[in-house]
Design a protein around this motif. Structure first.
Motif, PDB file in Angstrom:
ATOM      1  N   VAL A 138     -14.982  -7.452  12.949  1.00  0.00           N
ATOM      2  CA  VAL A 138     -15.255  -7.215  11.531  1.00  0.00           C
ATOM      3  C   VAL A 138     -13.968  -7.148  10.716  1.00  0.00           C
ATOM      4  N   GLN A 139     -12.947  -6.487  11.232  1.00  0.00           N
ATOM      5  CA  GLN A 139     -11.687  -6.387  10.500  1.00  0.00           C
ATOM      6  C   GLN A 139     -11.063  -7.765  10.280  1.00  0.00           C
ATOM      7  N   ASN A 140     -11.089  -8.595  11.301  1.00  0.00           N
ATOM      8  CA  ASN A 140     -10.521  -9.945  11.172  1.00  0.00           C
ATOM      9  C   ASN A 140     -11.346 -10.818  10.239  1.00  0.00           C
ATOM     10  N   VAL A 141     -12.660 -10.742  10.360  1.00  0.00           N
ATOM     11  CA  VAL A 141     -13.530 -11.535   9.487  1.00  0.00           C
ATOM     12  C   VAL A 141     -13.355 -11.097   8.040  1.00  0.00           C
ATOM     13  N   SER A 142     -13.192  -9.818   7.817  1.00  0.00           N
ATOM     14  CA  SER A 142     -12.987  -9.302   6.461  1.00  0.00           C
ATOM     15  C   SER A 142     -11.730  -9.898   5.836  1.00  0.00           C
ATOM     16  N   ARG A 143     -10.683 -10.002   6.624  1.00  0.00           N
ATOM     17  CA  ARG A 143      -9.441 -10.592   6.101  1.00  0.00           C
ATOM     18  C   ARG A 143      -9.642 -12.065   5.742  1.00  0.00           C
ATOM     19  N   ILE A 144     -10.385 -12.766   6.578  1.00  0.00           N
ATOM     20  CA  ILE A 144     -10.639 -14.181   6.319  1.00  0.00           C
ATOM     21  C   ILE A 144     -11.495 -14.352   5.063  1.00  0.00           C
ATOM     22  N   VAL A 145     -12.551 -13.570   4.969  1.00  0.00           N
ATOM     23  CA  VAL A 145     -13.441 -13.650   3.808  1.00  0.00           C
ATOM     24  C   VAL A 145     -12.689 -13.361   2.521  1.00  0.00           C
ATOM     25  N   ASN A 146     -11.719 -12.477   2.601  1.00  0.00           N
ATOM     26  CA  ASN A 146     -10.930 -12.117   1.423  1.00  0.00           C
ATOM     27  C   ASN A 146      -9.768 -13.074   1.192  1.00  0.00           C
ATOM     28  N   HIS A 147      -9.922 -14.298   1.710  1.00  0.00           N
ATOM     29  CA  HIS A 147      -8.978 -15.390   1.453  1.00  0.00           C
ATOM     30  C   HIS A 147      -7.568 -15.125   1.988  1.00  0.00           C
ATOM     31  N   ALA A 148      -7.499 -14.450   3.139  1.00  0.00           N
ATOM     32  CA  ALA A 148      -6.187 -14.153   3.714  1.00  0.00           C
ATOM     33  C   ALA A 148      -5.769 -15.198   4.734  1.00  0.00           C
ATOM     34  N   TYR A 149      -6.156 -16.440   4.514  1.00  0.00           N
ATOM     35  CA  TYR A 149      -5.863 -17.500   5.493  1.00  0.00           C
ATOM     36  C   TYR A 149      -4.376 -17.640   5.777  1.00  0.00           C
ATOM     37  N   LEU A 150      -3.548 -17.577   4.746  1.00  0.00           N
ATOM     38  CA  LEU A 150      -2.117 -17.795   4.937  1.00  0.00           C
ATOM     39  C   LEU A 150      -1.462 -16.653   5.689  1.00  0.00           C
ATOM     40  N   HIS A 151      -2.162 -15.509   5.813  1.00  0.00           N
ATOM     41  CA  HIS A 151      -1.590 -14.357   6.499  1.00  0.00           C
ATOM     42  C   HIS A 151      -2.273 -14.088   7.831  1.00  0.00           C
ATOM     43  N   VAL A 152      -3.111 -15.002   8.266  1.00  0.00           N
ATOM     44  CA  VAL A 152      -3.904 -14.761   9.463  1.00  0.00           C
ATOM     45  C   VAL A 152      -3.035 -14.601  10.699  1.00  0.00           C
ATOM     46  N   ALA A 153      -1.824 -15.175  10.705  1.00  0.00           N
ATOM     47  CA  ALA A 153      -0.944 -15.063  11.861  1.00  0.00           C
ATOM     48  C   ALA A 153      -0.530 -13.610  12.128  1.00  0.00           C
TER      49      ALA A 153
ATOM     50  N   LEU B 222     -15.339  -9.825  25.105  1.00  0.00           N
ATOM     51  CA  LEU B 222     -15.660  -8.412  25.298  1.00  0.00           C
ATOM     52  C   LEU B 222     -14.788  -7.753  26.357  1.00  0.00           C
ATOM     53  N   GLU B 223     -14.445  -8.464  27.414  1.00  0.00           N
ATOM     54  CA  GLU B 223     -13.674  -7.872  28.510  1.00  0.00           C
ATOM     55  C   GLU B 223     -12.282  -7.410  28.076  1.00  0.00           C
ATOM     56  N   ASN B 224     -11.822  -7.873  26.918  1.00  0.00           N
ATOM     57  CA  ASN B 224     -10.500  -7.474  26.437  1.00  0.00           C
ATOM     58  C   ASN B 224     -10.517  -6.138  25.695  1.00  0.00           C
ATOM     59  N   TYR B 225     -11.695  -5.514  25.599  1.00  0.00           N
ATOM     60  CA  TYR B 225     -11.832  -4.295  24.809  1.00  0.00           C
ATOM     61  C   TYR B 225     -12.372  -3.143  25.658  1.00  0.00           C
ATOM     62  N   GLU B 226     -12.012  -1.937  25.255  1.00  0.00           N
ATOM     63  CA  GLU B 226     -12.417  -0.738  25.987  1.00  0.00           C
ATOM     64  C   GLU B 226     -13.925  -0.517  25.917  1.00  0.00           C
ATOM     65  N   ASN B 227     -14.517  -0.846  24.763  1.00  0.00           N
ATOM     66  CA  ASN B 227     -15.952  -0.675  24.594  1.00  0.00           C
ATOM     67  C   ASN B 227     -16.453  -1.590  23.484  1.00  0.00           C
ATOM     68  N   GLU B 228     -17.765  -1.654  23.314  1.00  0.00           N
ATOM     69  CA  GLU B 228     -18.348  -2.554  22.319  1.00  0.00           C
ATOM     70  C   GLU B 228     -18.017  -2.131  20.891  1.00  0.00           C
ATOM     71  N   ALA B 229     -17.870  -0.835  20.650  1.00  0.00           N
ATOM     72  CA  ALA B 229     -17.547  -0.357  19.306  1.00  0.00           C
ATOM     73  C   ALA B 229     -16.206  -0.915  18.841  1.00  0.00           C
ATOM     74  N   LYS B 230     -15.211  -0.867  19.718  1.00  0.00           N
ATOM     75  CA  LYS B 230     -13.888  -1.403  19.361  1.00  0.00           C
ATOM     76  C   LYS B 230     -13.935  -2.927  19.255  1.00  0.00           C
ATOM     77  N   PHE B 231     -14.739  -3.531  20.104  1.00  0.00           N
ATOM     78  CA  PHE B 231     -14.934  -4.987  20.078  1.00  0.00           C
ATOM     79  C   PHE B 231     -15.477  -5.415  18.718  1.00  0.00           C
ATOM     80  N   ILE B 232     -16.532  -4.769  18.277  1.00  0.00           N
ATOM     81  CA  ILE B 232     -17.144  -5.095  16.988  1.00  0.00           C
ATOM     82  C   ILE B 232     -16.188  -4.792  15.841  1.00  0.00           C
ATOM     83  N   ASP B 233     -15.492  -3.657  15.918  1.00  0.00           N
ATOM     84  CA  ASP B 233     -14.564  -3.282  14.844  1.00  0.00           C
ATOM     85  C   ASP B 233     -13.479  -4.335  14.670  1.00  0.00           C
ATOM     86  N   ASN B 234     -12.949  -4.862  15.775  1.00  0.00           N
ATOM     87  CA  ASN B 234     -11.903  -5.873  15.682  1.00  0.00           C
ATOM     88  C   ASN B 234     -12.429  -7.158  15.060  1.00  0.00           C
TER      89      ASN B 234
END
Length: 200
Positions: A180-195, A166-178
């Motif tokens: 969710v966006q990353n988890v969405s990519r993983i769920v959508n089978h984007a493992y090879l592009h995770v870098a 959490l300390e790396n983010y300006e607020n909790e909204a941006k923390f949660i958004d980041n």
């Protein structure tokens, strides 16, 4: 992105991509700390993104052991998100849940992503401050050194994985958004592009 995150992605892509999961995400958290604030908001954001997420029922009375239904939910989730908070370790239920999550990571190559909510990752990793005090109380109560050592090892292992602080983010909204966006990519089978999308 750390090497641990990369290795999680590679192993999961080869061994879990073809498996049919009941849930995309299992949320592990300490209800007293985050159920009605951070975790509730995270769950809502994941749900709105179309990510099938398991969250335990607030009305369920917890005994000394994890229920079979909860164990099954962990086993059938592609990803486990562990929300470390100030009193996470004060619950032996959470600690046993954490060990089950790591067991599934080892056996089924499921991905484990830690979230550090108002706690320092090094305190989790090295069991300092509130984590040290809670574990000392557990050791005195359960009188089982082996079990307590297993809990400590589990905390260290998960805290060493790449996740979000959490300390790396300006607020909790941006923390949660980041998250969710990353988890969405993983769920959508984007493992090879995770870098391309390192977790922070």
């Amino acid at each position: 992105m750390t090497s641990s995150m990369a290795s999680q992605g590679v192993s999961s892509s080869s061994s879990s991509s073809t498996r049919r999961w009941t849930y995309d995400v299992f949320l592990s958290f300490r209800g007293e700390d985050t159920r009605h604030n951070f975790t509730a908001h995270l769950y809502h954001a994941l749900h709105m993104k179309g990510i099938n997420t398991f969250i335990d029922d607030d009305e369920v009375k917890r005994g000394e052991e994890i229920s079979p239904a909860l164990l099954k939910a962990i086993e059938e989730s592609k990803i486990s998100i562990v929300v470390f908070s100030q009193t996470y370790v004060s619950s032996t239920w959470c600690l046993d849940e954490l060990m089950k999550i790591l067991e599934c990571k080892e056996i089924n190559a499921q991905m484990v992503l830690p979230v550090f909510y108002k706690v320092n990752p090094s305190d989790v990793r090295n069991q300092k401050k509130s984590f040290e005090k809670a574990l000392a109380k557990h050791q005195e109560r359960v009188k089982d050194d082996i079990k307590v050592q297993r809990w400590k090892a589990a905390l260290t292992q998960v805290a060493n994985l790449s996740g979000w602080h959490l300390e790396n983010y300006e607020n909790e909204a941006k923390f949660i958004d980041n998250i969710v966006q990353n988890v969405s990519r993983i769920v959508n089978h984007a493992y090879l592009h995770v870098a391309k999308y390192p977790l922070e």
